[in-house]
Motif scaffolding. Structure first.
Motif, PDB file in Angstrom:
ATOM      1  N   LYS A  37       0.860  -1.190   0.000  1.00  0.00           N
ATOM      2  CA  LYS A  37       0.000   0.000   0.000  1.00  0.00           C
ATOM      3  C   LYS A  37       0.894   1.237   0.000  1.00  0.00           C
ATOM      4  CE  LYS A  37      -3.676   0.267   2.612  1.00  0.00           C
ATOM      5  NZ  LYS A  37      -4.568   0.390   3.796  1.00  0.00           N
ATOM      6  N   ILE A  38       0.503   2.236  -0.804  1.00  0.00           N
ATOM      7  CA  ILE A  38       1.240   3.496  -0.835  1.00  0.00           C
ATOM      8  C   ILE A  38       0.871   4.302   0.410  1.00  0.00           C
ATOM      9  CG2 ILE A  38       1.592   5.666  -2.071  1.00  0.00           C
ATOM     10  CD1 ILE A  38       0.958   4.182  -4.657  1.00  0.00           C
ATOM     11  N   ILE A  39       1.876   4.710   1.183  1.00  0.00           N
ATOM     12  CA  ILE A  39       1.599   5.439   2.416  1.00  0.00           C
ATOM     13  C   ILE A  39       2.129   6.871   2.387  1.00  0.00           C
ATOM     14  CG2 ILE A  39       1.481   3.351   3.811  1.00  0.00           C
ATOM     15  CD1 ILE A  39       4.312   3.963   4.798  1.00  0.00           C
ATOM     16  N   ALA A  40       2.962   7.201   1.393  1.00  0.00           N
ATOM     17  CA  ALA A  40       3.486   8.571   1.312  1.00  0.00           C
ATOM     18  C   ALA A  40       4.120   8.801  -0.050  1.00  0.00           C
ATOM     19  CB  ALA A  40       4.504   8.830   2.420  1.00  0.00           C
ATOM     20  N   ARG A  41       4.224  10.074  -0.421  1.00  0.00           N
ATOM     21  CA  ARG A  41       4.958  10.473  -1.621  1.00  0.00           C
ATOM     22  C   ARG A  41       6.253  11.159  -1.202  1.00  0.00           C
ATOM     23  NH1 ARG A  41       0.454  13.785  -5.099  1.00  0.00           N
ATOM     24  NH2 ARG A  41      -1.246  12.269  -4.969  1.00  0.00           N
ATOM     25  N   LEU A  42       7.241  11.085  -2.052  1.00  0.00           N
ATOM     26  CA  LEU A  42       8.469  11.828  -1.839  1.00  0.00           C
ATOM     27  C   LEU A  42       8.461  13.015  -2.789  1.00  0.00           C
ATOM     28  CD1 LEU A  42      11.072   8.939  -1.481  1.00  0.00           C
ATOM     29  CD2 LEU A  42       9.828  10.153   0.303  1.00  0.00           C
ATOM     30  N   CYS A  43       8.452  14.212  -2.230  1.00  0.00           N
ATOM     31  CA  CYS A  43       8.291  15.424  -3.039  1.00  0.00           C
ATOM     32  C   CYS A  43       9.404  15.569  -4.067  1.00  0.00           C
ATOM     33  CB  CYS A  43       8.274  16.652  -2.129  1.00  0.00           C
ATOM     34  SG  CYS A  43       6.870  16.705  -0.992  1.00  0.00           S
ATOM     35  N   LYS A  44       9.025  16.097  -5.217  1.00  0.00           N
ATOM     36  CA  LYS A  44       9.946  16.409  -6.310  1.00  0.00           C
ATOM     37  C   LYS A  44      10.703  15.183  -6.809  1.00  0.00           C
ATOM     38  CE  LYS A  44      10.631  21.175  -4.762  1.00  0.00           C
ATOM     39  NZ  LYS A  44      11.632  22.211  -4.379  1.00  0.00           N
ATOM     40  N   THR A  45      10.107  14.015  -6.627  1.00  0.00           N
ATOM     41  CA  THR A  45      10.709  12.785  -7.152  1.00  0.00           C
ATOM     42  C   THR A  45       9.606  11.929  -7.758  1.00  0.00           C
ATOM     43  OG1 THR A  45      10.405  11.363  -5.196  1.00  0.00           O
ATOM     44  CG2 THR A  45      12.336  12.818  -5.222  1.00  0.00           C
ATOM     45  N   ASN A  46       9.998  10.880  -8.439  1.00  0.00           N
ATOM     46  CA  ASN A  46       9.047   9.887  -8.947  1.00  0.00           C
ATOM     47  C   ASN A  46       9.000   8.679  -8.024  1.00  0.00           C
ATOM     48  OD1 ASN A  46       7.936  11.009 -11.360  1.00  0.00           O
ATOM     49  ND2 ASN A  46       9.941  10.779 -12.312  1.00  0.00           N
ATOM     50  N   LYS A  47       9.184   8.924  -6.731  1.00  0.00           N
ATOM     51  CA  LYS A  47       9.191   7.836  -5.765  1.00  0.00           C
ATOM     52  C   LYS A  47       8.054   7.991  -4.753  1.00  0.00           C
ATOM     53  CE  LYS A  47      14.065   6.609  -6.004  1.00  0.00           C
ATOM     54  NZ  LYS A  47      15.307   6.310  -5.226  1.00  0.00           N
ATOM     55  N   VAL A  48       7.644   6.829  -4.219  1.00  0.00           N
ATOM     56  CA  VAL A  48       6.654   6.793  -3.148  1.00  0.00           C
ATOM     57  C   VAL A  48       7.169   5.854  -2.065  1.00  0.00           C
ATOM     58  CG1 VAL A  48       4.709   7.226  -4.697  1.00  0.00           C
ATOM     59  CG2 VAL A  48       5.405   4.869  -4.223  1.00  0.00           C
ATOM     60  N   VAL A  49       6.557   5.961  -0.884  1.00  0.00           N
ATOM     61  CA  VAL A  49       6.861   5.027   0.203  1.00  0.00           C
ATOM     62  C   VAL A  49       5.748   4.004   0.264  1.00  0.00           C
ATOM     63  CG1 VAL A  49       7.271   4.754   2.680  1.00  0.00           C
ATOM     64  CG2 VAL A  49       8.097   6.801   1.491  1.00  0.00           C
TER      65      VAL A  49
END
Length: 299
Positions: A37-49
């Motif tokens: 499950k996606i729980i967060a985004r990383l700003c200014k990147t194409n990554k998520v937590v």
């Protein structure tokens, strides 16, 4: 096409709270998908937590940041859990879905599944399987075509197929040659389970002629059918790479500019940079059937 990193805002299915499946950039885990499950985004990147559903770190669900290119939404639910020989499936074990091929339908019913990464078969119940599907350009696609050989998979049938003059490929169990296939021609059959073959690129030590060798039938397969070539290969895609006079089973570990790629060879643990013309799509010969390895997901 080359793997592209999209803008997260353009993918509403990858918002915070969305349930997804995560593949790995690790080539040793090629073809594996882990529910998360996606729980967060990383700003200014194409990554998520993401937080994994079945993977743990010190008795708590494992969390890690991943590139969005390694995500896909959950596949559509299935009501039919019956499968046939040759069906491409995903099998759930060790916390993830692993890509394989049905090689035997047993009583129960239950199924034997062959995994390319392990080159082994394992037994599964219907509830542990699902049809393999690919998420390509925002669309779910059914399993890729399986090329079936209609001849019976018996030693006699294969002996008949590999008659004198037949073009074949030959493998070896010798250290340093695992995962390599060398083009050859059948010279003659020897008994019921051996052939005398002549290699097309390997020569004798004195370099006076092409090498001839007696090989067991399990190390011989037909020459692969021509596969549809793509303009480029993707990260983690399974390929055969031509080097050292043979075709070696490998995985694209890096896409380099100028139609060049770094290829990782599990059998030798080497990584080599090669050009596009030295590669071909990977195909496996399983119980008399040609099965093309699936592409990685292309967003």
């Amino acid at each position: 096409m080359a793997l592209r990193k999209p803008n997260l805002a353009h993918h509403s299915c990858f918002e915070i709270g969305a349930e997804v499946e995560v593949t790995s950039a690790d080539h040793s885990l090629r073809g594996t998908l882990f529910p998360a499950k996606i729980i967060a985004r990383l700003c200014k990147t194409n990554k998520v937590v993401v937080e994994y559903k079945s993977l743990e770190a010190t008795d708590v669900p494992l969390r890690e940041s991943v590139d969005i290119v390694l995500l896909r939404p959950l596949p559509p639910p299935e009501n039919d859990h019956s499968f046939d020989f040759g069906d491409e499936v995903d099998a759930f074990f060790s916390g993830g879905w692993w890509e394989g091929v049905i090689t035997q339908v047993a009583q129960g019913p239950a199924y034997w599944v062959y995994f390319r990464f392990a080159k082994q078969e394992f037994h599964f119940q219907p509830s542990e399987l699902r049809r393999h599907r690919e998420w390509v350009n925002g669309t779910w696609l059914p399993p890729r075509e399986v090329l079936l050989n209609t001849e019976a998979n018996s030693s006699k049938a294969r002996m008949k197929k590999f008659s004198k003059g037949t073009a074949v490929e030959v493998s070896s169990d010798e250290d340093g040659f695992q995962g390599a296939w060398f083009a050859a021609t059948v010279v003659s059959a020897i008994g019921q389970d051996k052939y005398l073959i002549e290699y097309k690129s390997l020569r004798t030590e004195d370099d006076t002629d092409f090498l001839r060798e007696e090989v067991d039938i399990q190390h011989v397969r037909p020459h692969p059918p021509d596969a549809v070539m793509t303009d480029s290969f993707n990260l983690n895609e399974e390929v055969d790479a031509f080097c050292n006079d043979g075709w070696w089973e490998g995985v694209i570990s890096k896409v380099v500019k100028g139609s060049r790629y770094k290829v990782y060879f599990k059998g030798t643990e080497d990584e080599v940079e090669l050009q596009h013309s030295d590669l071909r799509p990977r195909q496996d010969w399983i119980d008399g059937t040609w099965v093309r390895a699936s592409q990685v997901y292309d967003f």
